[in-house]
Write an enzyme that holds these catalytic residues in place. Structure first.
Site, PDB file in Angstrom:
ATOM      1  N   HIS A  82       7.971   9.344   6.441  1.00 55.89           N
ATOM      2  CA  HIS A  82       8.330   8.091   5.762  1.00 55.89           C
ATOM      3  C   HIS A  82       9.088   8.401   4.482  1.00 55.89           C
ATOM      4  O   HIS A  82       8.762   9.333   3.765  1.00 55.89           O
ATOM      5  CB  HIS A  82       7.075   7.283   5.441  1.00 55.89           C
ATOM      6  CG  HIS A  82       7.352   5.821   5.301  1.00 55.89           C
ATOM      7  ND1 HIS A  82       7.231   4.940   6.356  1.00 55.89           N
ATOM      8  CD2 HIS A  82       7.777   5.085   4.248  1.00 55.89           C
ATOM      9  CE1 HIS A  82       7.551   3.721   5.948  1.00 55.89           C
ATOM     10  NE2 HIS A  82       7.891   3.788   4.669  1.00 55.89           N
ATOM     11  N   ASP A 161       0.886  -5.551   4.292  1.00 54.42           N
ATOM     12  CA  ASP A 161       2.126  -4.915   3.838  1.00 54.42           C
ATOM     13  C   ASP A 161       3.341  -5.656   4.389  1.00 54.42           C
ATOM     14  O   ASP A 161       4.343  -5.810   3.700  1.00 54.42           O
ATOM     15  CB  ASP A 161       2.178  -3.442   4.247  1.00 54.42           C
ATOM     16  CG  ASP A 161       3.472  -2.802   3.750  1.00 54.42           C
ATOM     17  OD1 ASP A 161       3.726  -2.875   2.534  1.00 54.42           O
ATOM     18  OD2 ASP A 161       4.252  -2.288   4.572  1.00 54.42           O
ATOM     19  N   ARG A 168       8.273  -8.736  -1.874  1.00 50.62           N
ATOM     20  CA  ARG A 168       8.800  -7.869  -2.941  1.00 50.62           C
ATOM     21  C   ARG A 168      10.308  -7.744  -2.834  1.00 50.62           C
ATOM     22  O   ARG A 168      11.015  -7.667  -3.841  1.00 50.62           O
ATOM     23  CB  ARG A 168       8.147  -6.480  -2.851  1.00 50.62           C
ATOM     24  CG  ARG A 168       6.691  -6.466  -3.292  1.00 50.62           C
ATOM     25  CD  ARG A 168       6.019  -5.154  -2.903  1.00 50.62           C
ATOM     26  NE  ARG A 168       6.688  -4.004  -3.445  1.00 50.62           N
ATOM     27  CZ  ARG A 168       6.841  -2.840  -2.790  1.00 50.62           C
ATOM     28  NH1 ARG A 168       6.351  -2.678  -1.578  1.00 50.62           N
ATOM     29  NH2 ARG A 168       7.471  -1.843  -3.354  1.00 50.62           N
ATOM     30  N   SER A 183       2.186   0.506  -0.228  1.00 46.96           N
ATOM     31  CA  SER A 183       2.941  -0.003   0.909  1.00 46.96           C
ATOM     32  C   SER A 183       3.110   1.107   1.960  1.00 46.96           C
ATOM     33  O   SER A 183       2.822   0.923   3.151  1.00 46.96           O
ATOM     34  CB  SER A 183       4.304  -0.508   0.416  1.00 46.96           C
ATOM     35  OG  SER A 183       5.197  -0.670   1.481  1.00 46.96           O
ATOM     36  N   LYS A 187       0.655   1.660   5.662  1.00 48.10           N
ATOM     37  CA  LYS A 187       1.271   1.708   7.007  1.00 48.10           C
ATOM     38  C   LYS A 187       0.918   3.014   7.702  1.00 48.10           C
ATOM     39  O   LYS A 187       0.629   3.044   8.890  1.00 48.10           O
ATOM     40  CB  LYS A 187       2.802   1.653   6.893  1.00 48.10           C
ATOM     41  CG  LYS A 187       3.370   0.284   6.685  1.00 48.10           C
ATOM     42  CD  LYS A 187       4.880   0.271   6.885  1.00 48.10           C
ATOM     43  CE  LYS A 187       5.657   0.825   5.732  1.00 48.10           C
ATOM     44  NZ  LYS A 187       5.837  -0.072   4.604  1.00 48.10           N
TER      45      LYS A 187
END
Ligand code: URA
Length: 434
Positions: A82, A161, A168, A183, A187
């Site tokens: 990520h 999220d 956001r 966030s 996930k």
């Protein structure tokens, strides 16, 4: 409890307790707390921050907001990657199939565009038919079938999220270390990966512009992951300039496809090998990073990574004809070349400004849930340190029409600093946090 009391407490610099955070996240997920109060709370977090305990509690509350996937019946060990968000960052589109093809199943939940940065899900949805909104059963079925699945947060997995991320994006509340950490890690924890590599971006095209902040974000996320029993490392990589030359959803898919075919830009390939080799070592697939890089290079060269990507796209409903012939990806009807106003050396590229341009062209959202134009974007024709003559090509705008393109020329010229001093280009890989 009342949401307004949580907002006021954070606004005044207090720390929310675990119970308060659980209550806030539960209420938002269930729809009892609305966007207006959550946006006010998120802005208070941006301005006041959170301590490490609060960040960890927020992450766990968000990870628990829906199902927590356990895919060990399908794959004994899964890996995930990520990014914290950058300009031209199409790395996931390459790393995920690359490591899957090298024998490491990937069960990945990704985001849409966020603030000035693009998102993997928006990029994948440039492929006609591609479905990113998968229920848990489908997510598991694709993983079983292909060893690789990339999905958006569904109503089942980390729904808190999903809602907060979209909020956001349009309320100026992206740039917050605890909100980014929670966030991403919520996930990652909910999707159940055993091994995680984080690409923490640092520089003008990232949410963390200093190395000190990038280090703190990396350390926070690595600590949360370890605490949850995951094998996790972070790579801090430079966002002093866009990654590769394409910025914009379909344009980035095109560049990722070229990379999977063995024709990618050197720095994108390098970053993918670095991230992939971290995963290969974490997963125990390779004994050391050098062996892992050799394995991944061979996987790319053999076409296996490309085939893994194609298999996933087909399993998620995408049109394979587009992959075989990327010219069929959405194309903007109008292109405009922007040239250097004077001779000199490229001193700086303001990636955030480029990202805002792509958003205004229609590639990102200004309202929650708005549709985007996948075809628009920028094709960068210069890199930091390049010496240019006056009139040399700087970049090409891909826009819906001539007026939209022309309106962005001043912002783009301001985003690229041309001067006379020699330039020290920062290394691509700034640090490893193992
Ligand atoms: N990526 C995410 O998933 N969340 C963030 O907040 C930033 C980048």
């Amino acid at each position: 409890m009342r949401a307004v009391d949580c907002i006021v407490k954070k606004r005044d610099g207090g720390s929310l307790t675990r119970d308060e955070l659980d209550w806030l996240i539960d209420g938002y997920t269930a729809g009892r707390i609305g966007d207006e109060q959550m946006a006010a709370w998120a802005m208070a977090v941006v301005l006041r921050g959170m301590d490490d305990r609060e960040t960890a509690d927020l992450t766990l509350a968000m990870a628990r907001s829906g199902d927590q996937l356990d895919v060990h019946d399908i794959a004994p060990l899964t890996v995930d990657k990520h990014s914290t968000g950058g300009i031209g960052d199409k790395t996931s589109l390459v790393v995920a199939p690359l490591v899957a093809a090298a024998g490491m199943p990937v069960a990945k939940m990704s985001g849409r565009g966020l603030g000035f940065s693009g998102g993997t899900i928006d990029k994948l949805e440039s492929i006609p038919g591609f479905r990113a909104e998968l229920a848990t059963a489908e997510f598991r079925a694709v993983l079983r079938q292909t060893g690789l699945v990339i999905a958006a947060q569904s109503a089942d997995l980390a729904p808190a999220d999903r809602r907060l991320y979209a909020l956001r994006d349009v309320t100026g509340t992206v740039e917050s270390l605890p909100l980014i950490a929670a966030s991403i890690m919520s996930k990652k924890l909910a999707a159940g990966a055993d091994c995680i590599v984080l690409d923490v971006k640092c520089g003008a095209g990232a949410f963390m512009t200093t190395l000190a902040d990038a280090r703190r974000l990396a350390a926070t996320m690595v600590a949360i992951g370890r605490h949850a029993g995951r094998r996790i490392t972070a790579v801090i990589s430079s966002m002093a300039q866009p990654l590769g030359s394409m910025v914009g959803n379909a344009l980035e898919v095109r560049e990722a496809l070229a990379t999977l075919r063995g024709h990618g830009p050197a720095e994108l390939v390098e970053l993918c090998l670095t991230l992939g080799s971290e995963l290969a070592v974490l997963a125990g697939r390779c004994a050391d990073h050098a062996t892992a890089r050799d394995l991944l290079r061979a996987t790319l060269a053999s076409g296996a990574a490309w085939r893994a990507f194609r298999g996933m796209v087909v399993a998620q409903g995408g049109d394979p004809a587009v992959l075989d012939d990327p010219a069929r990806l959405p194309r903007a009807p109008h292109q405009l070349l922007v040239t250097a106003p004077r001779p000199g050396i490229v001193q700086a590229i303001d990636g955030a400004a480029l990202g805002h341009v792509v958003n205004r062209l229609g590639g990102g959202r200004s309202r929650k849930g708005a549709a985007i134009d996948h075809a628009v974007g920028l094709e960068m024709l210069v890199r930091l340190g390049d010496a240019l003559d006056a009139g040399a090509p700087l970049l090409r705008i891909h826009a819906a029409g001539p007026a939209a393109a022309a309106a962005e020329v001043p912002a783009l010229l301001a985003a690229i600093t041309i001067g006379t001093a020699p330039v020290a280009v920062p290394p691509l890989i700034l640090e490893l946090v193992r």
